[in-house]
Design a protein around this motif. Structure first.
Motif, short mmCIF file in Angstrom:
data_model
loop_
_atom_site.label_atom_id
_atom_site.label_comp_id
_atom_site.label_asym_id
_atom_site.label_seq_id
_atom_site.Cartn_x
_atom_site.Cartn_y
_atom_site.Cartn_z
N ILE A 36 0.88 -1.18 0.00
CA ILE A 36 0.00 0.00 0.00
C ILE A 36 0.91 1.22 0.00
N GLY A 63 -8.36 5.91 -4.26
CA GLY A 63 -7.67 4.62 -4.25
C GLY A 63 -7.76 3.93 -5.60
N VAL A 69 -12.21 5.73 1.42
CA VAL A 69 -11.47 5.52 0.17
C VAL A 69 -12.48 5.39 -0.96
N ARG A 92 -12.78 4.37 -4.94
CA ARG A 92 -11.94 3.67 -5.91
C ARG A 92 -12.10 4.25 -7.31
N ILE A 151 -1.83 -1.37 -3.99
CA ILE A 151 -2.88 -0.35 -3.79
C ILE A 151 -2.22 1.02 -3.69
N LEU A 159 -2.85 4.95 -2.85
CA LEU A 159 -3.80 5.87 -2.20
C LEU A 159 -3.31 7.29 -2.36
#
Ligand code: BES
Ligand code: ZN
Ligand code: ZN
Length: 483
Positions: free
Chosen positions: A355, A375, A398, A400, A444, A446
């Motif tokens: 992440i 995200g 978050v 997406r 991932i 962010l």
């Protein structure tokens, strides 16, 4: 500023300012108020009003009636909000010592309230001399908690998380006049000592010998050396065999470099361009401090980004740590240059998940503002859904974005493997796709550019640095590593 201290007590103390957390209006009748007080409280808590104040001779009673509509996520957030509003009142009345009497049904809720209190009390007052009177503001300092729901362990865990958020906020609020890359890595070392996780700092020579071309390119315009910090929390009872790697953008100040940030005000908050790094280090601090059985590694590439005689220039072709060549067409897209090296470095851990958090693009902030985190990535659906649930729970939500391969088209260069900017469209996504190139594991990304640093205070997230990401990562990893 003195951090808020919360300890458990068996029974309420007479004559001490008290906050009553009530389940519903009927609860008012159980407080033993005088008839006049009771009707006054009832009238104050009519309609949308959620807080009542009763003045006694030299102390006060605050009655808090949380919003009972909606689901648990909503209720918890309403309690944090109520705590924030209450802190404003407590400061007005100069309350330093008080007690909280929990009359709520469920244990989770009082924790959200206490969390809201502790996060709202934060102030960055290091540079206040007292000359303008602001330093003298009075904050709540000591709280006795009377609650059947909460154990000493719960309070200790909460204290660890709050301490971590305060670390993150302090680092982000700290200007570059103090916090250069070396000092940032020293701060990580201190946090590591305090909580018991391993911290290793690579200095310029080592970074050169590793050939981290992206980090070195961005650093070329700086008079301060870069750092690359590796943090690791690997307790004996760790549940995961392969680590989760957290990567944080550590740009201690972003002028844009030779592609100097153009518009008015656009540079003013750029001391916050290491908020990803702050979140990563603070989350690992909280995991270690609270002895969560999770193997995590944190990677932070750090430098400032400035124009100078030797600064990297548009048109330059840079060979990155993994050998990829990148045509630099905008030196203000520096975050992805340093993160690419860190993401490529992460492959050696064969991580089960990576992440990465960064204040990466204005486009993410424009898209959803300060209200959430953007995200995207290649990790399985399940990872996103569990992360999304944590985001709702801690209210660091978050949202997406798509991550379709078509976006890669926008990063094609005539003379190198990639260029470091896409076009005008989908700026947050092309940044993510650029980073994906350097990964070979579930990933991932962010983008916290919107919520990392906020101008006007209007919630428990505070003014200036919010510490976004710390509670999200902590909650997600704690649940992941539950034994
Ligand atoms: N640090 C900025 C992104 C940013 C902007 C964070 C506003 C917080 C608030 C980043 O390094 C940057 O400058 N990104 C550029 C990328 C562009 C040149 C492709 C941007 O978003 O304009
Ligand atoms: Zn930039
Ligand atoms: Zn930046």
């Amino acid at each position: 500023m003195i951090p808020l201290k919360i300890v458990k007590a068996e029974r309420p103390e007479e004559g001490l300012t008290t906050i009553y957390l009530l389940e519903n209006k009927e609860g008012i009748a159980t407080l033993g108020l005088k008839p006049g007080e009771r009707s006054f409280a009832e009238s104050q808590l009519s309609g949308e009003k959620r807080i009542a104040v009763l003045n006694r001779l030299d102390y006060r009673l605050y009655l808090v009636l949380p919003d009972d509509k909606g689901n648990d996520v909503h209720k918890k957030e309403k309690l944090r909000e109520a705590a924030y509003k209450l802190v404003k009142l407590l400061r007005e009345y100069h309350e330093t010592d008080l007690q909280v009497a929990d009359r709520l049904k469920d244990s989770n809720f009082v924790l959200s309230f206490l969390e809201g209190l502790a996060l709202s009390v934060y102030r960055f007052d290091k540079y206040l001399t007292g000359k303008n009177g602001k330093k003298d503001a009075v904050d709540p300092e000591n709280i006795l908690l009377i609650s059947e729901h909460i154990s000493e362990e719960d309070l200790s865990e909460l204290a660890g998380v709050i301490r971590a958020v305060r670390y993150a906020r302090d680092l982000v609020n700290e200007p570059v006049s103090w916090l250069n890359a070396v000092r940032l890595s020293e701060a990580f070392q201190k946090m590591g000592k305090k909580a018991g996780f391993r911290v290793e700092v690579f200095h310029k020579q080592k970074i050169e010998s590793l050939r981290m071309g992206g980090l070195l390119a961005v650093n070329r315009g700086s008079i301060d050396p870069p750092t690359f910090t590796v943090m690791e929390w690997n307790p004996e009872n760790a549940v995961n065999k392969k680590p989760v790697v957290l990567v944080g953008k550590g740009v201690v100040f972003d002028t844009g470099g030779l592609s100097l940030k153009p518009t008015k005000d656009s540079m003013d908050t750029m001391k916050s361009d290491m908020a990803g790094a702050a979140a990563v280090s603070a989350a690992i601090y909280a995991l270690a401090r609270n002895k969560i059985p999770c193997h995590v590694v944190g990677l932070v590439p750090a430098t400032d980004n400035r124009p100078d005689g030797n600064a990297y220039a548009p048109g330059d072709v840079i060979t990155m740590y993994d050998g990829t060549t990148v045509e630099v067409l905008n030196t203000d897209a520096e975050g992805r240059m340093i993160l690419a090296d860190a993401l490529a470095y992460a492959t050696q851990y064969a991580p089960e998940l990576v992440i990465e958090l960064s204040t990466l693009t204005g486009a993410a902030a424009i898209a959803i503002g300060k209200y959430g985190i953007v995200g995207m990535g290649t990790a399985p659906e399940e990872e996103f859904s569990v992360l999304g649930k944590s985001g709702e729970d801690v209210y660091e939500r978050v949202v997406r974005f798509p991550f379709w391969d078509e976006y890669k088209e926008l990063l094609k260069s005539d003379i190198a493997d990639l260029k470091n900017i896409g076009g005008r469209e989908a700026g947050a996504i092309t940044a993510g796709k650029f980073l994906e190139h350097f990964t070979d594991y579930p990933y991932i990304h962010l983008d916290i550019a919107g919520p990392a640093f906020v101008q006007g205070e209007n919630s428990w997230q505070g003014k200036g640095a919010t510490g976004i990401g710390v509670r999200l990562l902590y909650d997600f990893l704690k649940k992941r590593c539950r034994v």
